[in-house]
Enzyme design. Structure first.
Site, PDB file in Angstrom:
ATOM      1  N   VAL A   1     -22.196-112.211 -29.107  1.00  0.00           N
ATOM      2  CA  VAL A   1     -23.027-112.093 -30.311  1.00  0.00           C
ATOM      3  C   VAL A   1     -23.061-113.519 -30.861  1.00  0.00           C
ATOM      4  CG1 VAL A   1     -23.299-111.048 -32.583  1.00  0.00           C
ATOM      5  CG2 VAL A   1     -22.366-109.685 -30.686  1.00  0.00           C
ATOM      6  N   PRO A   2     -24.161-114.235 -30.611  1.00  0.00           N
ATOM      7  CA  PRO A   2     -24.188-115.705 -30.657  1.00  0.00           C
ATOM      8  C   PRO A   2     -24.237-116.335 -32.046  1.00  0.00           C
ATOM      9  CG  PRO A   2     -26.356-114.862 -30.144  1.00  0.00           C
ATOM     10  CD  PRO A   2     -25.447-113.667 -30.209  1.00  0.00           C
ATOM     11  N   CYS A   3     -23.154-116.250 -32.798  1.00  0.00           N
ATOM     12  CA  CYS A   3     -23.116-116.859 -34.126  1.00  0.00           C
ATOM     13  C   CYS A   3     -23.262-118.373 -34.059  1.00  0.00           C
ATOM     14  CB  CYS A   3     -21.865-116.446 -34.887  1.00  0.00           C
ATOM     15  SG  CYS A   3     -20.324-116.719 -34.023  1.00  0.00           S
ATOM     16  N   HIS A   4     -23.019-118.966 -32.890  1.00  0.00           N
ATOM     17  CA  HIS A   4     -23.230-120.413 -32.736  1.00  0.00           C
ATOM     18  C   HIS A   4     -24.700-120.788 -32.853  1.00  0.00           C
ATOM     19  CE1 HIS A   4     -23.604-118.739 -28.653  1.00  0.00           C
ATOM     20  NE2 HIS A   4     -24.436-119.744 -28.415  1.00  0.00           N
TER      21      HIS A   4
END
Length: 194
Positions: free
Chosen positions: A157-160
């Site tokens: 889950v790409p919070c970056h």
């Protein structure tokens, strides 16, 4: 019902749930991953011995039992997640299809994280404010930042991929060097010089 009954119910131990743990070596250091039969449950950065011990102890308390070591449904999810993470870090994977177990997040945070997972593909970024707008919460950029900081499934889950409206990187709980490395891997930023 007496005043003691709600407290007793709240203090009841959790019903044991099957889960498994594994450490995956990556270009940014070891990732600790946990899964249940429902899906990938948690990803932690810098999963050295102390961090692994702490994460496994916390999940053991939450899940009511320790991780399963042998073959099990949770292990099948871990194998799939490990393969997809390995492909991602080798530059061969651009999407994750492993099922996700969202039980470590709830409410607004879960809503934002689900939108992030579904709507911000590999190689793209979104601002905190735009993500707030997408979930119908105009002006909630700070709350989106809190949701990113509580993400139990980073990378997958790409919070970056969430940045400031002005193009700045914003924050990243595991360190901006990891955020930069992930964005560089995806071609959003140039490779770091050092």
């Amino acid at each position: 019902m007496t005043d003691l009954e709600p407290a007793a119910a709240a203090a009841a131990p959790p019903r044991p749930q099957e889960w498994a743990w594994e450490t995956v070596g990556t270009s940014i250091g070891p990732l600790g991953i946990a899964a249940t039969p429902r899906g990938l449950l948690q990803v932690i950065f810098r999963a050295g011995p102390a961090e692994t011990e702490s994460a496994v102890a916390a999940l053991t308390r939450r899940m009511g039992t320790g991780p399963v070591a042998g073959p099990c449904a949770a292990r099948e999810v871990l194998d799939r997640a490990s393969a997809e993470l390995t492909a991602y870090f080798a530059g061969r994977g651009t999407a994750f299809s492993v099922p996700l177990d969202w039980s470590l997040t709830s409410g607004f945070n879960r809503l934002v994280l689900r939108e992030l997972a579904a709507g911000v593909p590999y190689g793209t970024v979104v601002s905190y404010q735009d993500l707030a707008d997408r979930v119908g919460e105009r002006g909630a950029a700070r709350a989106v930042g809190v949701a990113m900081g509580s993400n139990p499934l980073p990378v997958v889950v790409p919070c970056h991929r969430v940045i400031e409206s002005n193009g700045g990187l914003g924050g990243f709980g595991s360190g901006l060097e990891i955020k930069r490395a992930l964005l560089s891997l995806e071609g959003v930023l140039p490779e770091p010089l050092f």
